[in-house]
Design a protein around this motif. Structure first.
Motif, mmCIF file in Angstrom:
data_model
loop_
_atom_site.group_PDB
_atom_site.id
_atom_site.type_symbol
_atom_site.label_atom_id
_atom_site.label_comp_id
_atom_site.label_asym_id
_atom_site.label_seq_id
_atom_site.Cartn_x
_atom_site.Cartn_y
_atom_site.Cartn_z
ATOM 1 N N VAL A 1 2.092 -3.773 -8.891
ATOM 2 C CA VAL A 1 2.397 -2.375 -8.600
ATOM 3 C C VAL A 1 3.197 -1.797 -9.764
ATOM 4 O O VAL A 1 4.229 -2.339 -10.145
ATOM 5 N N ASP B 1 0.819 -1.215 0.000
ATOM 6 C CA ASP B 1 0.000 0.000 0.000
ATOM 7 C C ASP B 1 0.853 1.265 0.000
ATOM 8 O O ASP B 1 0.563 2.228 -0.709
ATOM 9 N N THR C 1 5.562 0.214 -11.023
ATOM 10 C CA THR C 1 6.706 1.089 -10.828
ATOM 11 C C THR C 1 7.972 0.397 -11.329
ATOM 12 O O THR C 1 7.900 -0.713 -11.863
ATOM 13 N N ILE D 1 2.348 1.866 -3.299
ATOM 14 C CA ILE D 1 1.325 2.364 -4.220
ATOM 15 C C ILE D 1 1.066 3.846 -3.965
ATOM 16 O O ILE D 1 0.913 4.640 -4.892
ATOM 17 N N GLN D 2 1.055 4.204 -2.700
ATOM 18 C CA GLN D 2 0.868 5.614 -2.345
ATOM 19 C C GLN D 2 2.010 6.459 -2.897
ATOM 20 O O GLN D 2 1.797 7.554 -3.420
#
Lengths: 337, 337
Positions: free
Chosen positions: B158, B136, B160, B139-140
DNA sequence: ACACAAAACTAAATCGTTTTAGCAACATAT
DNA sequence: ATATGTTGCTAAAACGATTTAGTTTTGTGT
């Protein structure tokens, strides 16, 4: 593109209070400045709600301290420094300090650049293993009252903090061990920049032991290898040293040299300790498992890191420069080599 | 006590010019803003004379960038991470970036604290080997457009950047090597936090190879050891694993486990490879010299660092988040174990 | 001598905090 | 009724740089 960051002003605006109040509350000074408990809670809640992240940079500018320490080592990839870094990080973190870590690569110009970089960045203090031959810059740092601790290497006549081990005595003991076992032709391999105090002391310990035992020392007993060559695994000088001087035992002044030495001995099909005995400064976990298990001088890494941080923190807390020298004990670990 | 630092204003005052001019000149913008060559020289000389050191903190606040990267690794004292750090430092420095280095110790809460510390400090980007089970926060970070590269470990789903190796394939090959040599009871020892992608993939590679060879796998083939125990050199679980499962060969998923394993085998007076064969993920320089020389899977450390920095710099230069995945090749080094 | 451009320079705002100095309102004591 | 203290809050300066939006000076052509 760039997301706007939440500032103290945002919180203040949303709650129609002043920035001052928000700052006070968020720094836990709400009670002492008699700010209403209710208001305090509102601020705290709003900060959480907006995911406020205090800007350490602005804080650092205003307060004149960054809560950051500079850590300048010779080479972070060397397990000795890597482990020290870990313990320094550990103790520094307890007091809220972070580390800017950099490696000088035993390069004087590079080190000077890095010191300046650290000063640019306003670190609150510097911990370093300096590779300089001329301590003028260090003296300047002392004059400028930059909190500092020299680690592993000191400078004769420079009044600043130092944490390290008794290199001379440790080496002397290692060589005495060789002598006790009947060796007379003992080689010493060290690093070229001949002015690194720890390395000089290790060499001196060697000389002490030889002298005490009435053994002759000539140039043929010594080899200095360039750091650059070591880094590039160019061990040719070690090879010719061993074939020419034919020592029956070798003392290496750090772990990288020991590894180079093992490499060469293997290539020359010389076995340890039958053909040549080997003791090295610096213990590495795996030396226990090498063939044969390598005898070494272990430094108290945990303690070096702990003492270093403790000294620099004392300076930061009191605001006074201090001048401490901590010389810690080593342990000669005799294994099979 | 604290020595007053020289600022741009001091230079400006001494020369009776504006701060603007000084700033412009010192930033090499003198020519483009048509400032008299003569004046420029005066400023430069005066800066040198007063030993002016630009304050990166003030600069960082104004410009919104600190020229600092956060490097969050599992443990800087692990040679794998230490060496990666060295190469990252090297490539980052070329572009003027410094590193704040920190170790998560495979502790989730600690990692979260450290990420926040890095954000506090306004690093321009974060490079990390995350030990989180729940991405999380990552993701933030992506949502907040924080330039970031995951190293060694990624998160499924995710979006990135990631730089690492093909862990699954590499492990599979290692196990296949065991199988080719007639082993059927192959043990796998890995770390407890079961969600670290690299470790999961290494386990999966093991399963793949066993499956392809129609070998049965039971719980008795696997051991997970706590990071904490590993750190404290408490190898009791390894010991009971070996005595209970009696594998003829063992695959360890990182270098620290391999060392623990050697320790235990030695205590049990089991020899490698006669009694038990051993291959480990991660190559350490000294594995070449252990007894016996340890077979291992070497990661392209230099390249991992290089690619990581290159990706994060691309983000910083263009200002756009990108989404790259670099999966690099490993090398299975078969030695004597 | 006048316009116009280029050269040389600058005041002030800004970044996000902390902190100093102080204001206003109300309670308490004399 | 007046001084004194406490509670609750805030405006503005400061930290040291960069940058915008100028102003003033000089030079050139007519």
């Amino acid at each position: 593109m760039k997301i706007k960051k939440v500032t103290i002003a945002d919180i203040a605006n949303e709650l129609s209070v002043s920035k001052t109040l928000v700052s006070l509350v968020l720094n836990g000074k709400g009670d002492s400045t008699s700010i209403n408990k209710n208001t305090q809670q509102k601020v705290i809640n709003k900060a959480k709600e907006l995911k406020y992240i205090p800007n350490q940079v602005a804080r650092g500018l205003r307060m004149g301290k960054t809560k950051t320490l500079g850590l300048l080592v010779a080479d972070i990839s060397n397990p000795f420094f890597a482990r020290i870094t870990r313990t320094i990080e550990h103790y520094a973190e307890k007091e809220g300090y972070s580390l800017i870590v950099c490696s000088s690569d035993e390069d004087k110009d590079r080190e000077i650049r890095l010191i300046n970089m650290l000063l640019n960045r306003q670190v609150d203090g510097i911990i370093m293993t300096s590779t300089l031959d001329n301590p003028d810059i260090i003296i300047q740092l002392v004059a400028d009252k930059v909190p500092m601790v020299l680690m592993d290497r000191y400078f004769e006549g420079v009044e600043t903090n130092y944490v390290g081990v008794d290199n001379r005595d440790a080496s002397k003991n290692a060589i005495k061990h060789f002598i006790k076992n009947g060796h007379t032709n003992i080689g010493l391999i060290t690093l070229t920049p001949g002015y690194i105090s720890s390395l000089m002391d290790r060499k001196q310990g060697y000389i002490d032991a030889m002298y005490e035992a009435d053994l002759t020392i000539t140039e043929k007993n010594f080899l200095e290898i360039d750091y650059e060559n070591l880094k590039n695994k160019d061990y040719s000088t070690i090879k010719s040293f061993i074939t020419n001087s034919k020592p029956t035992s070798i003392f290496t002044t750090n772990n990288s040299i020991a590894i180079g030495c093992m490499e060469v001995l293997r290539k020359l099909k010389l076995s340890i300790p039958e053909d040549i005995s080997l003791i090295t400064f610096d213990d590495v976990e795996l030396f226990k498992f090498t063939s044969p298990a390598l005898s070494s001088i272990a430094q108290p890494i945990e303690d070096i890191g702990k003492q270093t941080v403790s000294i620099i923190l004392e300076q930061l807390k009191t605001g006074n420069l201090i001048n401490k020298r901590k010389v810690l004990n080593t342990k000669l670990i005799i294994r099979d080599s």
